[in-house]
Design an enzyme around this catalytic site. Structure first.
Site, PDB file in Angstrom:
ATOM      1  N   HIS A 276       0.837  -1.211   0.000  1.00 47.20           N
ATOM      2  CA  HIS A 276       0.000   0.000   0.000  1.00 47.20           C
ATOM      3  C   HIS A 276       0.868   1.256   0.000  1.00 47.20           C
ATOM      4  CE1 HIS A 276      -3.371  -2.470   2.072  1.00 47.20           C
ATOM      5  NE2 HIS A 276      -3.769  -2.221   0.835  1.00 47.20           N
TER       6      HIS A 276
ATOM      7  N   ARG B 270      -2.007  -6.152  -8.697  1.00 44.03           N
ATOM      8  CA  ARG B 270      -0.906  -7.064  -8.421  1.00 44.03           C
ATOM      9  C   ARG B 270      -0.811  -8.090  -9.538  1.00 44.03           C
ATOM     10  NH1 ARG B 270      -3.262  -7.059  -2.523  1.00 44.03           N
ATOM     11  NH2 ARG B 270      -4.984  -6.783  -3.932  1.00 44.03           N
TER      12      ARG B 270
ATOM     13  N   LYS C 235     -18.490  -4.890   6.265  1.00 46.59           N
ATOM     14  CA  LYS C 235     -17.263  -5.685   6.178  1.00 46.59           C
ATOM     15  C   LYS C 235     -16.638  -5.768   7.570  1.00 46.59           C
ATOM     16  CE  LYS C 235     -13.579  -5.912   2.707  1.00 46.59           C
ATOM     17  NZ  LYS C 235     -12.904  -5.189   1.635  1.00 46.59           N
TER      18      LYS C 235
ATOM     19  N   SER D 298      -3.347  -7.839   2.502  1.00 47.39           N
ATOM     20  CA  SER D 298      -3.705  -7.641   3.910  1.00 47.39           C
ATOM     21  C   SER D 298      -4.286  -8.922   4.509  1.00 47.39           C
ATOM     22  CB  SER D 298      -4.731  -6.518   4.049  1.00 47.39           C
ATOM     23  OG  SER D 298      -4.184  -5.301   3.619  1.00 47.39           O
TER      24      SER D 298
HETATM   25  P1  ADP Z   1      -9.763  -3.151  -1.372  1.00 53.11           P
HETATM   26  O1  ADP Z   1     -10.405  -3.776  -0.181  1.00 53.11           O
HETATM   27  O2  ADP Z   1     -10.520  -2.006  -1.961  1.00 53.11           O
HETATM   28  O3  ADP Z   1      -9.227  -4.101  -2.406  1.00 53.11           O
HETATM   29  P2  ADP Z   1      -7.119  -2.877  -0.301  1.00 53.11           P
HETATM   30  O4  ADP Z   1      -6.910  -2.272   1.035  1.00 53.11           O
HETATM   31  O5  ADP Z   1      -6.904  -4.341  -0.414  1.00 53.11           O
HETATM   32  O6  ADP Z   1      -8.510  -2.411  -0.760  1.00 53.11           O
HETATM   33  O7  ADP Z   1      -6.177  -2.151  -1.353  1.00 53.11           O
HETATM   34  C1  ADP Z   1      -6.242  -0.763  -1.591  1.00 53.11           C
HETATM   35  C2  ADP Z   1      -5.546  -0.455  -2.900  1.00 53.11           C
HETATM   36  O8  ADP Z   1      -4.159  -0.813  -2.827  1.00 53.11           O
HETATM   37  C3  ADP Z   1      -6.111  -1.240  -4.087  1.00 53.11           C
HETATM   38  O9  ADP Z   1      -6.048  -0.439  -5.231  1.00 53.11           O
HETATM   39  C4  ADP Z   1      -5.187  -2.416  -4.187  1.00 53.11           C
HETATM   40  O10 ADP Z   1      -5.170  -2.960  -5.487  1.00 53.11           O
HETATM   41  C5  ADP Z   1      -3.858  -1.749  -3.840  1.00 53.11           C
HETATM   42  N1  ADP Z   1      -2.881  -2.713  -3.321  1.00 53.11           N
HETATM   43  C6  ADP Z   1      -3.005  -3.535  -2.265  1.00 53.11           C
HETATM   44  N2  ADP Z   1      -1.877  -4.262  -2.087  1.00 53.11           N
HETATM   45  C7  ADP Z   1      -1.021  -3.903  -3.076  1.00 53.11           C
HETATM   46  C8  ADP Z   1       0.298  -4.300  -3.470  1.00 53.11           C
HETATM   47  N3  ADP Z   1       0.975  -5.253  -2.798  1.00 53.11           N
HETATM   48  N4  ADP Z   1       0.842  -3.692  -4.545  1.00 53.11           N
HETATM   49  C9  ADP Z   1       0.150  -2.757  -5.227  1.00 53.11           C
HETATM   50  N5  ADP Z   1      -1.088  -2.346  -4.919  1.00 53.11           N
HETATM   51  C10 ADP Z   1      -1.677  -2.890  -3.862  1.00 53.11           C
END
Ligand code: ADP
Length: 165
Positions: free
Chosen positions: A21, A94, A45, A132
């Site tokens: 992130h 990803r 959620k 996450s």
């Molecule tokens: P959501 O629940 O909306 O998917 P996340 O918290 O999982 O939200 O992710 C928020 C943003 O960060 C999303 O655009 C997700 O694709 C991006 N993201 C999460 N992990 C990574 C990573 N390892 N590399 C690049 N982008 C990431």
């Protein structure tokens, strides 16, 4: 509010914030004048950390970036964009598996608000396995997550999760 293509948003759950992130957020902040990191306050959620806890963590982690503002938001992200003049929504991708879901989400959001552009930013290779959900699982089994999340998050995870093992 007037839409500004130099103002972007990066919405997500960030439960908890990972190094992936932070990477995608700081890379996005280099591309725009102003970046909102929008933490979804989604009651349906179940999350490990409350929206305010995630807000406090991300604010601390990103405090050196003067053009980044971290906020929480309940409701549709397109409404946040409308209200704050956001012209671009950045989403990190990803693997190819992310792309199908992200593409559908982009189509839906475009239908809801045609003034918002969606930009996909590929992950940095070293973070492409970071999720996450997986990090929470690993922490529950007592695994070392210190290479995957910022030090502050390691501490907060230790306080929150009592390992199963
Ligand atoms: P959501 O629940 O909306 O998917 P996340 O918290 O999982 O939200 O992710 C928020 C943003 O960060 C999303 O655009 C997700 O694709 C991006 N993201 C999460 N992990 C990574 C990573 N390892 N590399 C690049 N982008 C990431």
């Amino acid at each position: 509010m007037k839409t500004d293509v130099r103002t972007a948003m990066l919405p997500g759950s960030f439960d908890p914030p990972t190094n992936g992130h932070v990477d995608i957020i700081t890379r996005s902040a280099r591309l725009y004048d102003r970046l909102y990191v929008v933490i979804a306050d989604n009651v349906s959620k179940s999350t490990l950390f409350t929206p305010d806890e995630r807000l406090a963590m991300l604010q601390e982690i990103l405090k050196e970036y003067s053009n980044i503002e971290v906020v929480t938001h309940s409701g549709l992200v397109v409404d946040f964009a409308r209200e704050h003049g956001v012209g671009v929504m950045v989403r990190g991708v990803r693997a190819l598996a992310d792309f199908g879901y992200e593409f559908e989400l982009a189509m839906t959001n475009k239908q809801l608000y045609s003034g918002l552009e969606v930009l996909f930013l590929p992950t940095s290779p070293k973070y492409f396995l970071l999720r996450s959900s997986a990090i929470k699982e690993m922490a529950a089994f007592g695994a070392d997550i210190s290479t995957m999340v910022p030090p502050l998050v390691v501490e907060k995870m230790k306080e929150r999760i009592v390992p199963n093992t």
